[in-house]
Design an enzyme around this catalytic site. Sequence first.
Site, mmCIF file in Angstrom:
data_model
loop_
_atom_site.group_PDB
_atom_site.id
_atom_site.type_symbol
_atom_site.label_atom_id
_atom_site.label_comp_id
_atom_site.label_asym_id
_atom_site.label_seq_id
_atom_site.Cartn_x
_atom_site.Cartn_y
_atom_site.Cartn_z
ATOM 1 N N ASN A 12 20.861 -5.371 -10.228
ATOM 2 C CA ASN A 12 21.603 -5.555 -8.970
ATOM 3 C C ASN A 12 20.806 -6.317 -7.916
ATOM 4 O O ASN A 12 21.373 -7.004 -7.073
ATOM 5 C CB ASN A 12 22.149 -4.219 -8.434
ATOM 6 N N LYS A 55 9.562 -6.158 -17.314
ATOM 7 C CA LYS A 55 10.723 -6.167 -18.225
ATOM 8 C C LYS A 55 11.961 -6.155 -17.343
ATOM 9 O O LYS A 55 12.392 -5.113 -16.849
ATOM 10 C CB LYS A 55 10.679 -4.929 -19.116
ATOM 11 N N GLU A 81 12.399 4.758 -9.064
ATOM 12 C CA GLU A 81 13.378 4.433 -8.001
ATOM 13 C C GLU A 81 14.744 4.491 -8.665
ATOM 14 O O GLU A 81 15.150 3.554 -9.356
ATOM 15 C CB GLU A 81 13.094 3.035 -7.439
HETATM 16 N N1 LIG Z 1 16.282 3.464 -5.932
HETATM 17 C C1 LIG Z 1 16.207 2.137 -5.968
HETATM 18 O O1 LIG Z 1 15.370 1.509 -5.338
HETATM 19 C C2 LIG Z 1 17.185 1.362 -6.797
HETATM 20 C C3 LIG Z 1 17.292 -0.009 -6.581
HETATM 21 C C4 LIG Z 1 18.169 -0.738 -7.379
HETATM 22 C C5 LIG Z 1 18.920 -0.094 -8.363
HETATM 23 N N2 LIG Z 1 18.784 1.238 -8.527
HETATM 24 C C6 LIG Z 1 19.584 1.926 -9.531
HETATM 25 O O2 LIG Z 1 19.694 1.151 -10.725
HETATM 26 C C7 LIG Z 1 20.911 1.472 -11.393
HETATM 27 C C8 LIG Z 1 21.631 0.207 -11.790
HETATM 28 O O3 LIG Z 1 20.805 -0.626 -12.521
HETATM 29 P P1 LIG Z 1 20.886 -0.767 -14.105
HETATM 30 O O4 LIG Z 1 22.290 -0.587 -14.579
HETATM 31 O O5 LIG Z 1 20.157 -1.999 -14.453
HETATM 32 O O6 LIG Z 1 20.076 0.509 -14.570
HETATM 33 P P2 LIG Z 1 19.611 0.882 -16.059
HETATM 34 O O7 LIG Z 1 18.919 2.196 -15.944
HETATM 35 O O8 LIG Z 1 20.703 0.760 -17.035
HETATM 36 O O9 LIG Z 1 18.570 -0.264 -16.436
HETATM 37 C C9 LIG Z 1 17.391 -0.485 -15.665
HETATM 38 C C10 LIG Z 1 16.362 -1.165 -16.543
HETATM 39 O O10 LIG Z 1 16.029 -0.301 -17.615
HETATM 40 C C11 LIG Z 1 16.235 -0.972 -18.857
HETATM 41 N N3 LIG Z 1 16.715 0.019 -19.815
HETATM 42 C C12 LIG Z 1 17.984 0.372 -20.076
HETATM 43 N N4 LIG Z 1 18.024 1.341 -21.013
HETATM 44 C C13 LIG Z 1 16.749 1.599 -21.332
HETATM 45 C C14 LIG Z 1 16.122 2.525 -22.215
HETATM 46 N N5 LIG Z 1 16.831 3.365 -22.963
HETATM 47 N N6 LIG Z 1 14.784 2.531 -22.282
HETATM 48 C C15 LIG Z 1 14.045 1.701 -21.508
HETATM 49 N N7 LIG Z 1 14.572 0.814 -20.650
HETATM 50 C C16 LIG Z 1 15.910 0.762 -20.558
HETATM 51 C C17 LIG Z 1 17.246 -2.049 -18.559
HETATM 52 O O11 LIG Z 1 17.157 -3.104 -19.499
HETATM 53 C C18 LIG Z 1 16.821 -2.471 -17.172
HETATM 54 O O12 LIG Z 1 15.723 -3.345 -17.247
HETATM 55 C C19 LIG Z 1 21.697 2.304 -10.413
HETATM 56 O O13 LIG Z 1 21.596 3.647 -10.772
HETATM 57 C C20 LIG Z 1 20.993 2.051 -9.079
HETATM 58 O O14 LIG Z 1 21.131 3.048 -8.130
HETATM 59 C C21 LIG Z 1 17.926 1.983 -7.783
HETATM 60 N N1 LIG Z 2 19.580 -2.147 -1.543
HETATM 61 C C1 LIG Z 2 18.345 -1.676 -2.077
HETATM 62 C C2 LIG Z 2 18.239 -1.811 -3.525
HETATM 63 C C3 LIG Z 2 19.176 -0.843 -4.175
HETATM 64 O O1 LIG Z 2 20.022 -1.139 -4.974
HETATM 65 C C4 LIG Z 2 17.205 -2.309 -1.317
HETATM 66 O O2 LIG Z 2 17.474 -2.763 -0.217
HETATM 67 O O3 LIG Z 2 16.075 -2.308 -1.741
#
Ligand SMILES: NC(=O)c1ccc[n+]([C@@H]2O[C@H](COP(=O)([O-])OP(=O)(O)OC[C@H]3O[C@@H](n4cnc5c(N)ncnc54)[C@H](O)[C@@H]3O)[C@@H](O)[C@H]2O)c1
Ligand SMILES: N[C@@H](CC=O)C(=O)O
Length: 500
Positions: free
Chosen positions: A174, A197, A272
């Site tokens: 995202n 990665k 995160e």
């Molecule tokens: N807290 C924060 O700062 C923050 C910021 C941005 C996004 N997010 C969170 O990220 C999520 C959306 O992103 P997403 O769909 O890419 O998340 P995701 O957990 O599906 O994937 C994140 C990363 O992990 C990898 N991945 C997926 N499955 C894996 C596995 N089994 N083992 C190891 N790696 C794996 C993916 O290829 C990707 O690089 C939402 O939950 C969002 O809230 C959090």
């Molecule tokens: N909006 C966040 C990322 C979460 O998805 C940020 O500002 O770092």
Amino acid sequence: MAPMHNNGNNNGKVTDALMPYLQEPRLVRELAYLNGQWVHGQRDLPVFNPATNDVIGHVPRLNTEQAGLAVTAAHTALGPWRSLPADERAALLLRWHDLILEHKQDLATLIVLEQGKPLADALGEIDYGASFVRWFAEEGRRAGGDTLPSHIPGAELHTRREPVGVAALITPWNFPHAMITRKAAAALAIGCTVVIKPASETPFSALALAELAERAGFAPGVINVITGSGAELGNTLCRDDRVRALSFTGSTAVGKQLLAACADTVKKCAMELGGNAPFMVLPDMDIQMAARAAVAAKFQTAGQDCLAANRILVPRPRYEEFLDAFAGEMARLRVGNGLEAGVTMGPLIHRRAVDNAQSLVDDALAHGARLFAGNRQPGPGENFFLPVLLADVTPAMRVYREENFCPVAAVLAYEDPAELLALANDTEYGLAAYIFGHDQRLIRPLLDRLEFGMVAVNSVKMTGHCIPFGGIKHSGLGREGSRHGFDDFSQLKYCCLGGL
Ligand SMILES: NC(=O)c1ccc[n+]([C@@H]2O[C@H](COP(=O)([O-])OP(=O)(O)OC[C@H]3O[C@@H](n4cnc5c(N)ncnc54)[C@H](O)[C@@H]3O)[C@@H](O)[C@H]2O)c1
Ligand SMILES: N[C@@H](CC=O)C(=O)O
């Protein structure tokens, strides 16, 4: 449109779909970056433009052996990198920062093409991402230890802050640029080397960062970017003992798996994870202003944002007035291809996300929610989902309980401050919360009792390089940005120099 350029850097393969949009096509690399070399895999993975579903290029699907080689490269580069004076590491980071801003337009365009967000938001993400590189370059020069008053006669006691070693950085789609720089800049400034990665959906932003790092002059092995299956590569990085820190941004479900996989090698883990932010409107708040802020906090990145205002809590006497105001503001959103002028909301990342959005709406309606605004017309493409406003949401509904990660706004009425607090905290997540109002007698107790890592009062914007970004409960461990951003990439060594 006919392609204008051939970047010629990918062994005959050319990302025709991307070329027309970029001033400098060589920023697009369809190879992984390992030990200063651009490498192939045995197979490739397609990358899609979510706005059109067109394949815009391919990246290698590296195998676990190649992931191991990336760790070897980072491990070999570690000694020389951590021994550099902090000023020299800072100088390289600042060069990287300047190159990022020099190529801001292309980097932002790449984000739009692989992630879908509107160009103005993508340009903002590049500024945001670059700000971490500058911040940590500067902070790295000041990150020392302490001298301690001694309890041992004649001894001198001090602590040093040392880099933890090789750091694995796993990032989501995202924010394909800023989620990398927020981690990498901190790790590199303190003296770690990194294996990145990126998400399979958005690898080109990561590879463009590697291309610019190479131009900035980072030595081979200091920064590596591996592409391929998250599960395969992620698991390899977690189980390798030479990797001493894992910094993960992504879903809570995957984060929990990675934490478990890291247990055996006792790595430092920064997590995160997801959020389910409450947006609390207080009774004294101007409703039009509250609605405008709530729409901004909900629909940024088409709702695919960890900070998205997912549960909007409104005092009962102002409830219908708020719903009308919110619907009016929501109607101003312009949904379309992020490259088109005037578009304020792009597509979702893929069809599965659209299906999930639809199933959340169906579930809520089946449990008694009111479809207050939004419509069921198809969007301007398969991956689009038009904004929806659901009223009368209850805790029994999935849209309330889950991190909904889509453009569906859920609004609930509350009766009194006690119910407001109870509803706000009624989630396993603990990333961010918003309060809109002026009455300090309500705001102060909320600040004391809200179970979230970040709380914003009368502000939609809360992020930035200088703040400790992070959540509690199932939203994660650790902080990114600010001086705390070093904690997960460094460890203290205590030294007792006896007098003999
Ligand atoms: N807290 C924060 O700062 C923050 C910021 C941005 C996004 N997010 C969170 O990220 C999520 C959306 O992103 P997403 O769909 O890419 O998340 P995701 O957990 O599906 O994937 C994140 C990363 O992990 C990898 N991945 C997926 N499955 C894996 C596995 N089994 N083992 C190891 N790696 C794996 C993916 O290829 C990707 O690089 C939402 O939950 C969002 O809230 C959090
Ligand atoms: N909006 C966040 C990322 C979460 O998805 C940020 O500002 O770092």
